[in-house]
Design an enzyme around this catalytic site. Structure first.
Site, short mmCIF file in Angstrom:
data_model
loop_
_atom_site.label_atom_id
_atom_site.label_comp_id
_atom_site.label_asym_id
_atom_site.label_seq_id
_atom_site.Cartn_x
_atom_site.Cartn_y
_atom_site.Cartn_z
N LYS A 1 0.86 -1.27 -0.12
CA LYS A 1 0.23 -0.05 -0.01
C LYS A 1 0.93 1.42 -0.05
CE LYS A 1 -3.57 2.47 2.53
NZ LYS A 1 -4.75 2.51 3.48
N HIS B 1 -4.16 -33.49 -32.47
CA HIS B 1 -5.16 -32.64 -32.34
C HIS B 1 -5.93 -33.51 -30.84
CE1 HIS B 1 -5.61 -30.68 -35.90
NE2 HIS B 1 -5.89 -31.72 -36.76
#
Length: 513
Positions: free
Chosen positions: A137, A269
């Site tokens: 912060k 695939h």
């Protein structure tokens, strides 16, 4: 302002002593707690205990160490605010300019299969996240580090900026902190919110952007990769990954981890189109896999569970391949494959085996589905007791069934696989009916010039009718492994008995959608 005081309190002590030594060389005073303080003293570094700094002892078996106004005041007061500076002086709160914290290993703790609730609770860090958030912060004035990989960058910044760090760098570190604390809170929420039946009351995700992928399913679809994929797979060379590459890599790695013997798998695939094994030569294993289907591997994915050899690299280099995955690449093999600059070489790291036991997360309209991963081939224990036909399988058929069952689990449903004990012969994937999958597998074997006589057939789910099994019998299969569970099981068993086929019901299905 120069960094003059640092507070270090870490669970992961990787690189800690070297980092702290660099800080001391730059004139930084070191504050620390518990095991971190001991590690620093053992490294010959002077340390001030936080309890000495605050004048308050550690309490409740270490649950309260840093939750003190002198710690959080030292982190949160603004250095450019006269009122803050006056209050800090009045209450004897010196500034803490650098915080180095990584958190109790909650995620690793709850990943253990035998973890207790009490053990999980004790690994919830309170003081660590509080310090991180306070420092983040106030990142306009305080440098905060949550990741050991940033230690060297902090030292570099300080050396280049007269023992300070730049505001932009502090901002980057602060964002990293808030991401980490949100992930930590999400992990706690996901664990404690899970009922005894395994259902979660809610589910949270917060993942960092890892990389932009080349594209999605198609070039017109953008795609981004979030999380820590590169923790498990290291790209050694080749073009950037696409969405389909990532899916194929996952499918290939999941397949190969089901085998202990030297194995080569070829996928297209996400479906296996050939798998082979050989104890002496990966090249021979490759030939067995490749002979299953000589067309599908073009542009496909190859995976091995041994270091990739030059002998194998030579035969692979004869065809166009998109991705090769291995636990390691021998130097001469890598030198040969480097000639194909677009070929992606992916090193599978050891940690992926643990990841394979995690959850599968899929998007759906309005949200997500979270599912246990189908991480192992079920039903292979005590196979001798699961024979449902008059004739039991031979030892060779039993080996082939164990092999085929591990493969069919990785084929899209409906899935049919014909194998010998060390190689695939025909694979049928993703059809709307099981009998069609069987016919396709037979056709593929014939196209490849492979004889199915004496093979076994594996089915990922039950045969709902005898016709699917009969097509396998007609093709030459002499044994079958399947879950069972159809209302017509007796008809299917009767068809097997009439043909002298051996059949096992595993009691578990392995759909893959």
């Amino acid at each position: 302002m120069p960094i003059t005081r640092a507070l270090l309190s870490v669970s992961d002590k990787t690189g800690l002593a070297d980092f702290a030594r660099e800080l001391r060389d730059l004139g930084v005073e070191l504050l620390s707690t518990g095991g971190t303080a001991k590690a620093l003293r053992d490294a010959g570094l002077p340390v001030i205990d936080v309890s000495e700094f605050t004048g308050a002892p550690e309490l409740f078996d270490g649950r309260v160490k840093t939750l003190h106004p002198k710690v959080h005041g030292g982190l949160l007061h603004r250095r450019d605010d006269k009122t803050h500076l006056a209050q800090a002086k009045e209450h004897d709160i010196p500034p803490i300019d650098l915080v180095v914290v990584n958190l109790y290993p909650f995620e690793e703790t709850v990943a253990k299969p035998d973890v207790t609730l009490e053990e999980a609770i004790e690994n919830i860090d309170i003081g660590g996240p509080s310090m991180l958030r306070s420092a983040a912060k106030n990142h306009s004035h305080v440098t905060v580090v949550v990741d050991p990989s940033d230690y060297a960058k902090v030292i570099e910044e300080m050396k280049e900026n007269n023992k300070e760090t730049t505001k932009g760098f502090r901002e980057q570190l602060a964002v990293k902190v808030f991401l980490r604390t949100s992930q930590y809170d999400a992990a706690i929420n996901n664990f404690l919110g899970q009922s005894r039946q395994g259902t979660r009351a809610n589910f949270s995700l917060n993942l960092p952007l890892e990389q932009e992928l080349r594209y999605g399913d198609n070039p017109h679809q953008k795609c981004s990769l979030y999380g820590n994929f590169r923790q498990f797979f290291t790209q050694v060379q080749g073009k950037e990954l696409s969405y389909t590459n990532v899916l194929d890599i996952e499918a290939a790695a999941d397949l190969i981890l089901d085998f202990v013997r030297p194995t080569v798998g070829i996928l297209k695939h996400t479906n296996p189109c050939g798998v082979g094994q050989d104890d002496e030569s990966l090249k021979v294993a490759w030939q067995k896999a490749f002979e299953t289907d000589r067309q599908a591997p073009f542009g496909g994915v190859i995976v091995v569970n041994r270091p990739l050899t030059l002998e194998l690299a030579r035969v692979i280099s004869e065809i166009f391949t998109d991705v090769i995955i291995a636990p390691e690449f021998e130097a001469d093999a890598r030198a040969l494959l480097q000639k194909k600059k677009n070929l992606r070489l992916m090193k599978m790291n050891d940690g992926y085996l643990a990841e394979k036991k995690g959850s599968v997360i899929r998007s759906c309209p309005g949200g997500l589905m979270v599912m246990d991963r189908d991480h192992t081939a079920l039903g292979l224990d005590n196979l001798e007791s699961k024979v449902v036909t008059k004739r039991p399988p031979t030892e060779e058929e039993m080996r082939a069934m164990r092999f085929g069952w591990r493969i069919v689990k990785h084929v899209k449903s409906n899935a049919i696989v014909y194998t010998k004990s060390d190689r695939t012969l025909g694979i049928g994937a993703g059809q709307m009916s099981r009998v069609d999958s069987s016919r396709i597998a037979v056709w593929k074997a014939r196209e490849a010039g492979l004889d199915l006589k004496g093979s076994i057939v594996a089915s990922d789910a039950m045969f709902p009718f005898a016709d699917g099994l009969q097509s396998a019998i007609d093709a030459g299969a002499t044994a079958c492994i399947q879950p069972g569970g159809s209302i017509r099981d007796e008809e299917v068993i009767a068809a097997a008995d009439a043909a002298g086929m051996a059949m096992i019901f595993t009691g578990h299905r392995h759909f893959r959608h």
